[in-house]
Motif scaffolding. Structure first.
Motif, short mmCIF file in Angstrom:
data_model
loop_
_atom_site.label_atom_id
_atom_site.label_comp_id
_atom_site.label_asym_id
_atom_site.label_seq_id
_atom_site.Cartn_x
_atom_site.Cartn_y
_atom_site.Cartn_z
N UNK A 152 4.15 -11.01 -6.21
CA UNK A 152 4.21 -10.32 -4.93
C UNK A 152 3.15 -10.80 -3.93
N UNK A 153 2.56 -11.96 -4.21
CA UNK A 153 1.61 -12.58 -3.28
C UNK A 153 0.47 -11.64 -2.90
N UNK A 195 -6.87 -7.55 -2.57
CA UNK A 195 -5.90 -6.46 -2.70
C UNK A 195 -5.65 -6.05 -4.15
N UNK A 196 -6.14 -6.85 -5.10
CA UNK A 196 -5.85 -6.58 -6.51
C UNK A 196 -6.69 -5.42 -7.03
N UNK A 197 -6.14 -4.74 -8.04
CA UNK A 197 -6.83 -3.59 -8.63
C UNK A 197 -7.97 -4.07 -9.52
N UNK A 205 2.75 -2.00 -2.37
CA UNK A 205 3.21 -0.76 -2.99
C UNK A 205 3.87 -1.04 -4.34
N UNK A 206 4.71 -2.06 -4.40
CA UNK A 206 5.35 -2.43 -5.66
C UNK A 206 4.32 -2.87 -6.69
N UNK A 207 3.37 -3.67 -6.26
CA UNK A 207 2.31 -4.15 -7.15
C UNK A 207 1.53 -2.98 -7.74
N UNK A 208 1.10 -2.06 -6.89
CA UNK A 208 0.32 -0.92 -7.37
C UNK A 208 1.15 -0.01 -8.28
N UNK A 209 2.37 0.21 -7.89
CA UNK A 209 3.24 1.06 -8.71
C UNK A 209 3.38 0.50 -10.11
N UNK A 212 0.64 0.95 2.95
CA UNK A 212 0.54 -0.39 2.37
C UNK A 212 1.82 -1.18 2.63
N UNK A 213 1.72 -2.48 2.51
CA UNK A 213 2.91 -3.31 2.65
C UNK A 213 3.84 -3.05 1.46
#
Length: 241
Positions: free
Chosen positions: A209-210, A215-217, A95-99, A90-91
């Protein structure tokens, strides 16, 4: 050889007993508050003697401090395991968003973690002396928390400290102001309201994080937002080993 095996078993049993004591004490501190819990209460819930608790930890204050240290270790371990579970393909922003969003769901599933920490921070015995606002143990925990931030945050985030602060506000706020959630989301269960609280955080992080809509959960349930990572798959227990 038999004696060595027995020694290893005894050491393992001792560690499990200590964990049982801490878990029992943590549940009681959440239910009644620190001042209303005695060593006798802890011993009865853990199924051990008073003297064994004092042997392992000392007075009640030391039991409490051991719980706080265990919480730090537990949350830090989960953070590192979660970091390893997020796909490196992932970009950086993804990665930051998911974390952050997965971690927030995990913390909201375990309100005891924040509740005990907040109670501990604001207890009168943890007030500092002189120019220090808090006790040395509190300051030590703060230093550890920022020093132990995962590489994913320290290497990829523009302002890791601010990112962590926002995370603490959202995870701690859901505990500190829990009675107000019913007014924010009337006619919803606590679980549904916590999911709505998570959505507010997720929306802010996605914007920061744009993250595109695709891409959102998906926000289904909090439990489904907590990925299974090695050693941390059970969200019903206070501590997981």
């Amino acid at each position: 050889m038999a004696q060595r095996k027995q020694g290893r078993r005894s050491a393992q049993e001792a560690e499990q007993t200590k964990l049982d004591i801490l878990t029992s004490a943590a549940v009681l501190f959440c239910e009644k508050g620190y001042n209303q819990v005695s060593i006798r209460d802890i011993s009865e819930k853990a199924g051990v003697t008073h003297s064994l608790i004092r042997h392992y930890f000392g007075p009640k204050e030391q039991v409490w401090r051991a719980i706080i240290d265990e919480i730090h270790s537990f949350v830090n371990g989960y953070g590192k395991a979660l970091e390893d579970a997020i796909s490196p393909s992932l970009t950086n922003n993804q990665r930051l968003y998911r974390y952050l969003c997965h971690f927030m769901a995990f913390m909201l599933m375990k309100p005891q973690l924040c509740q005990i920490m907040l109670d501990y921070i604001h207890h009168p015995q943890n007030e500092g002396e002189g120019e220090q606002a808090y006790s040395a143990h509190i300051l030590e925990l703060v230093d550890k928390a920022f020093a132990d931030m995962p590489d994913l945050i320290t290497e990829l985030a523009d302002n890791p400290g601010q990112l962590m602060w926002r995370f603490l506000i959202h995870s701690g706020g859901a505990v500190a102001f829990r009675p107000f959630m019913g007014s924010a989301w009337p006619q919803m269960s606590d679980e549904q309201a916590l999911l709505e609280h998570w959505k507010l955080y997720e929306q802010d992080v996605a914007q920061q994080f744009d993250i595109t809509e695709e891409q959102r959960l998906p926000a289904l349930t909090l439990a489904q937002l907590v990925p299974e990572v090695a050693g941390f798959t059970d969200c019903d227990k206070f501590f997981v080993r």
